[in-house]
Design an enzyme around this catalytic site. Structure first.
Site: not given
Ligand SMILES: [Zn+2]
Length: 273
Positions: A2-3
Site C-alpha cells: 500500500p502506498e
C-alpha cells in the site's frame, strides 16, 4: 504494498463509518506485528470516541480526545468494516469493535502496525518528527522543492523517495512524475531549475490524485476473494515498460537501478542537465 494513494483511499472509505463511533472492545489475535501490540490497548481504548481520522505519510490516525490509534498497513495490510458476527479469518489479526460494526485489520505478512500515541506526544514522536512535507498540501510547491534541493547532490529520483524530504512519493510515483515532467531520474537534485521544480511538483500531485481517485472507485473490491488486498491496477506511462516504446517519442524505455530501486525512463524525453 500500500502506498499513499491506497492509504488515503482507505481513509476516505472508512471516514463515514467510524467517525463519531465509540470503541467498545479491542481484540488482537496476535501479539506480533511489525512491533509488539501493547496489551494495555484493551483498557486504553475502551470507551474512547473516534473524533476524526487523519493521515500522516502512510500512517492512519484514529483521533480521540486522549490520543491516537496509529495504524500502518505495512506490506500487505488492509482495513475493512464488517458485521460484528463476521467470523475472523486466518490473517484477521485485529478487531476494533465500534457501536455498529467491527473495524477489522487483515495482514497476511504481519508487517503492519497498531500503536497508541498520546496527543501530547504526537508531534515529537520518533515516527513523525523527521518526516518531510505532505506532497498534496499546498505548502509543498515548486518553490519549496527548489529551496530544499539547492545543496543536494542526490539523484532527484532518490531525493523524492526519501521521507525526510517529502513523504509518500513511492517508487512508481517517482518514476511516473519524473517522466511526466521530462526530468532524468539521475539528475542531481540541485541542478533542477525553478521551472523544473514547479513542473515536477505539479506532476507528483497529479499522479497521486489520479491514483487516489482510481482507488475511490475500486475500493469496494479492495479485498479480493482470495483474501489479498486488490491494489489498484494502474495505467503506468513509464513504470514497468522497459524495452517498450516511449508513449511520447517511441524511443525505447530504459530500466536502471537508483538506490536499489527499479527506475524507468525515456532517454530522449527526460533530460539530464
Ligand atoms: Zn520519449
Amino acid at each position: 504494498m500500500p502506498e499513499l494513494p491506497e492509504v488515503q483511499s482507505t481513509l476516505n472509505h472508512l471516514q463515514a463509518q467510524i467517525v463519531g463511533q465509540t470503541i467498545q472492545t479491542f481484540t488482537a489475535r496476535t501479539t506480533k506485528l511489525r512491533w509488539p501490540i501493547d496489551p494495555r490497548l484493551v483498557h486504553t481504548l475502551k470507551g474512547l470516541k473516534i473524533q476524526s481520522i487523519s493521515r500522516r505519510a502512510k500512517y492512519l490516525l484514529l483521533n480521540t480526545l486522549l490520543g491516537n490509534v496509529v495504524i500502518h498497513l505495512g506490506m500487505s495490510g488492509s482495513l475493512q468494516i464488517v458485521s460484528k458476527k463476521s467470523p475472523a479469518g486466518k490473517h484477521d489479526h485485529i478487531d476494533l469493535e465500534l457501536n455498529d460494526h467491527l473495524l477489522r485489520f487483515c495482514d497476511p505478512r504481519k508487517f503492519g502496525a497498531w500503536l497508541w500515541i498520546k496527543n501530547s506526544d504526537l508531534k515529537n514522536h520518533k515516527l513523525f518528527a523527521a518526516l518531510g512535507p505532505e506532497p498534496l498540501e499546498d505548502s509543498f510547491d515548486g518553490n519549496c522543492l527548489w529551496q530544499m534541493t539547492r545543496k543536494k547532490n542526490t539523484p532527484i529520483k532518490q531525493f523524492l523517495m526519501q521521507a525526510k524530504n517529502v513523504v509518500g512519493v513511492g517508487n512508481i510515483y517517482a518514476s511516473e512524475s519524473l517522466f511526466a515532467a521530462k526530468i532524468h531520474p539521475l539528475l542531481p537534485a540541485h541542478k533542477l531549475t525553478h521551472l523544473q521544480c514547479q513542473s515536477l511538483v505539479h506532476e507528483i500531485k497529479t499522479v497521486l490524485l489520479a491514483a487516489i481517485s482510481a482507488g475511490g472507485s475500486t475500493l469496494k473490491n479492495f479485498i479480493t476473494p482470495d483474501g489479498k488486498p486488490g491494489y489498484f491496477a494502474q495505467n503506468h506511462r513509464v513504470y514497468g515498460r522497459a524495452k517498450q516504446p516511449c508513449l511520447n517519442c517511441h524511443t525505447t524505455i530504459e530500466k536502471i537501478n537508483v538506490a536499489q530501486r527499479s527506475t524507468f525512463f525515456c532517454p530522449q524525453c527526460q533530460i539530464n542537465n
